[in-house]
Design a protein around this motif. Structure first.
Motif, short mmCIF file in Angstrom:
data_model
loop_
_atom_site.label_atom_id
_atom_site.label_comp_id
_atom_site.label_asym_id
_atom_site.label_seq_id
_atom_site.Cartn_x
_atom_site.Cartn_y
_atom_site.Cartn_z
N ALA A 117 -36.52 1.68 -45.83
CA ALA A 117 -36.74 1.42 -44.29
C ALA A 117 -35.14 1.00 -43.80
CB ALA A 117 -37.71 0.07 -44.00
N ALA A 118 -34.53 0.19 -44.53
CA ALA A 118 -33.22 -0.36 -44.26
C ALA A 118 -32.29 0.68 -44.19
CB ALA A 118 -32.80 -1.33 -45.33
N LEU A 123 -32.98 4.08 -43.71
CA LEU A 123 -33.25 4.70 -42.17
C LEU A 123 -32.74 4.21 -41.08
CD1 LEU A 123 -36.99 5.94 -42.95
CD2 LEU A 123 -35.03 7.23 -42.73
N LYS A 124 -33.18 2.84 -41.06
CA LYS A 124 -32.62 2.12 -39.62
C LYS A 124 -30.97 2.23 -39.59
CE LYS A 124 -36.40 -1.01 -39.65
NZ LYS A 124 -36.68 -2.39 -40.16
N GLU A 125 -30.24 2.14 -40.75
CA GLU A 125 -28.79 2.24 -40.73
C GLU A 125 -28.37 3.70 -40.39
OE1 GLU A 125 -26.37 -0.40 -41.00
OE2 GLU A 125 -27.97 -1.53 -40.76
N THR A 126 -28.98 4.45 -41.01
CA THR A 126 -28.85 5.90 -40.93
C THR A 126 -28.64 6.23 -39.20
OG1 THR A 126 -29.58 6.68 -42.78
CG2 THR A 126 -29.10 8.42 -41.43
N LEU A 127 -29.78 5.68 -38.66
CA LEU A 127 -30.00 5.92 -37.16
C LEU A 127 -28.98 5.23 -36.23
CD1 LEU A 127 -33.83 5.42 -37.09
CD2 LEU A 127 -32.74 7.67 -36.84
N LYS A 128 -28.13 4.53 -36.66
CA LYS A 128 -27.22 3.80 -36.33
C LYS A 128 -25.70 4.53 -36.30
CE LYS A 128 -28.66 -0.96 -37.06
NZ LYS A 128 -28.31 -2.22 -37.93
N ASP A 129 -25.86 5.41 -37.03
CA ASP A 129 -24.50 6.41 -37.34
C ASP A 129 -24.36 7.33 -36.11
OD1 ASP A 129 -24.32 5.07 -39.77
OD2 ASP A 129 -25.06 7.11 -40.97
N ALA A 130 -23.29 7.95 -36.06
CA ALA A 130 -22.81 9.11 -35.07
C ALA A 130 -23.98 9.99 -35.15
CB ALA A 130 -21.51 9.97 -35.34
N PRO A 131 -24.29 10.23 -33.88
CA PRO A 131 -25.29 11.23 -33.74
C PRO A 131 -25.18 12.92 -34.54
CG PRO A 131 -24.38 10.40 -31.62
CD PRO A 131 -23.59 10.23 -32.66
N VAL A 132 -24.28 13.60 -34.82
CA VAL A 132 -24.14 14.58 -35.26
C VAL A 132 -24.74 14.85 -36.66
CG1 VAL A 132 -22.84 16.70 -35.68
CG2 VAL A 132 -22.16 15.19 -33.69
N LEU A 141 -47.47 -5.00 -47.58
CA LEU A 141 -48.02 -4.22 -46.70
C LEU A 141 -47.35 -4.33 -45.13
CD1 LEU A 141 -50.40 -2.25 -46.00
CD2 LEU A 141 -51.83 -4.18 -45.21
N ILE A 142 -46.40 -5.42 -45.07
CA ILE A 142 -45.82 -5.70 -43.88
C ILE A 142 -44.54 -4.81 -44.05
CG2 ILE A 142 -44.14 -7.32 -42.78
CD1 ILE A 142 -46.47 -9.36 -42.94
N SER A 143 -43.90 -4.66 -45.54
CA SER A 143 -42.64 -3.76 -45.65
C SER A 143 -43.21 -2.48 -45.45
CB SER A 143 -42.34 -4.00 -47.09
OG SER A 143 -41.80 -5.34 -47.47
N PHE A 144 -44.36 -2.01 -45.74
CA PHE A 144 -44.72 -0.65 -45.42
C PHE A 144 -44.85 0.05 -43.81
CE2 PHE A 144 -48.10 2.97 -45.54
CZ PHE A 144 -47.16 4.00 -46.17
N ILE A 145 -45.51 -1.37 -43.19
CA ILE A 145 -45.34 -1.00 -41.85
C ILE A 145 -44.13 -0.98 -41.16
CG2 ILE A 145 -46.04 -1.96 -39.68
CD1 ILE A 145 -48.44 -3.58 -41.13
N ASP A 146 -42.99 -1.49 -41.58
CA ASP A 146 -41.75 -1.52 -41.37
C ASP A 146 -41.19 -0.16 -41.66
OD1 ASP A 146 -41.84 -4.02 -40.26
OD2 ASP A 146 -40.80 -4.96 -42.38
N ALA A 160 -39.78 2.75 -38.95
CA ALA A 160 -38.58 3.60 -38.93
C ALA A 160 -38.79 5.01 -39.28
CB ALA A 160 -38.03 3.09 -40.73
N LEU A 161 -39.70 5.55 -39.71
CA LEU A 161 -40.10 6.77 -40.03
C LEU A 161 -40.42 7.22 -38.54
CD1 LEU A 161 -42.32 7.12 -43.09
CD2 LEU A 161 -40.21 8.22 -42.79
#
Length: 218
Positions: free
Chosen positions: A6-7, A9-18, A63-68, A72-73
Motif C-alpha cells: 500500500a505504501a 502504491l501511494k508513493e508511486t502515485l506521487k511521482d511524475a505523471p508520465v 484487516l485495517i492494513s488490507f482496507i488501506d 490504494a488500489l
C-alpha cells in the motif's frame, strides 16, 4: 507485506505523471491473481470469531492494513486505461464487503469499509472527470459500477441496513462524550450515516440511468 505494498502504491502515485502507468502495471500485473486470492480468502473469513472482538487485536490490524491496500488500489486505477482485475475486484465482488459490514466486527472496520464504499460510488475515470459528464464513459467502469449498484440494492432491498449498528458514541476532541448542551443526535455516527445514505442513493441513481425499460426503473 500488505502495508508495504500500500505504501509503495501511494508513493508511486506521487511521482511524475508520465511513468506512473508503466510502474503500476509492472508492480501489480504479477500480483493480480494473488491479490484477488487475498481478497477472497480474507473477506470470506468468519468475522464473528473471537479474534476480532477487540479493535486492537492483530487480526483487526491486519484487516485495517488490507482496507488501506484496497483504497490504494482504487486510487491507482485512474492511471491505467484498462484496469487490472485487482483494481476492479472491490466493485465486482462488493458483496464480500457488504457481508463484513453487517457482521459483528469492530466498529472501526465497519466505518473504514463504509467510507471506502463511498469512495467507490464517487469514483470517476480521468476522462469522465475532465469532461464533467454525469454519466460514466469508460466501459469497464460502467460495468463495475453496475455490479456494485446491483449488489448494494439487492442487500438494501432485504434487511441489510437494519443489521448495521451505528456507534453509540461519536468521537469528540478530548473525549467520546458530547459537550454539555450539545445535541449528539442520538449518539449515532453522522459521518457513517451520511456515507451509507450516499452509497444507496448513488447505487439507485446509477441503476436507474442504466435501466433498459420503464418497468425496470419502477
Amino acid at each position: 507485506c500488505l502495508w508495504t505494498l500500500a505504501a509503495i502504491l501511494k508513493e508511486t502515485l506521487k511521482d511524475a505523471p508520465v511513468p506512473r502507468a508503466g510502474v503500476l502495471k509492472k508492480l501489480l500485473a504479477p500480483l493480480d491473481a494473488v491479490l484477488e486470492g487475498f481478497y477472497n480468502a480474507i473477506l470470506l473469513h468468519h468475522f464473528d470469531s473471537h479474534h476480532y472482538t477487540s479493535p486492537y487485536s492483530e487480526a483487526t490490524n491486519n484487516l485495517i492494513s488490507f482496507i488501506d491496500l484496497l483504497e490504494a488500489l482504487l486510487a491507482s486505477r485512474i492511471e491505467l486505461e484498462l484496469p487490472l482485475r485487482c483494481q476492479r475486484i472491490l466493485f465486482l465482488k462488493v458483496s464480500y464487503v457488504l457481508n463484513v459490514i453487517s457482521s459483528s466486527i469492530p466498529y472501526v472496520i465497519k466505518k473504514k469499509f463504509i467510507l471506502l464504499l463511498k469512495k467507490c460510488v464517487l469514483y470517476k475515470s480521468r476522462d469522465d472527470a475532465k469532461s464533467g459528464s454525469l454519466f460514466l464513459q469508460a466501459p469497464s467502469l460502467c460495468e463495475d459500477m453496475l455490479a456494485l449498484s446491483n449488489a448494494v440494492l439487492q442487500v438494501v432491498n432485504l434487511t441489510w441496513l437494519n443489521q448495521i449498528t451505528l456507534s453509540g458514541k461519536s468521537s469528540y476532541f478530548g473525549s467520546s462524550e458530547a459537550a454539555p448542551g450539545h445535541d449528539s443526535q442520538g449518539g449515532s455516527d453522522q459521518t457513517v450515516l451520511r456515507a451509507l445514505s450516499l452509497v444507496v442513493l448513488k447505487a439507485l441513481e446509477f441503476k436507474i440511468h442504466n435501466c433498459a425499460t420503464e418497468a425496470e426503473i419502477k
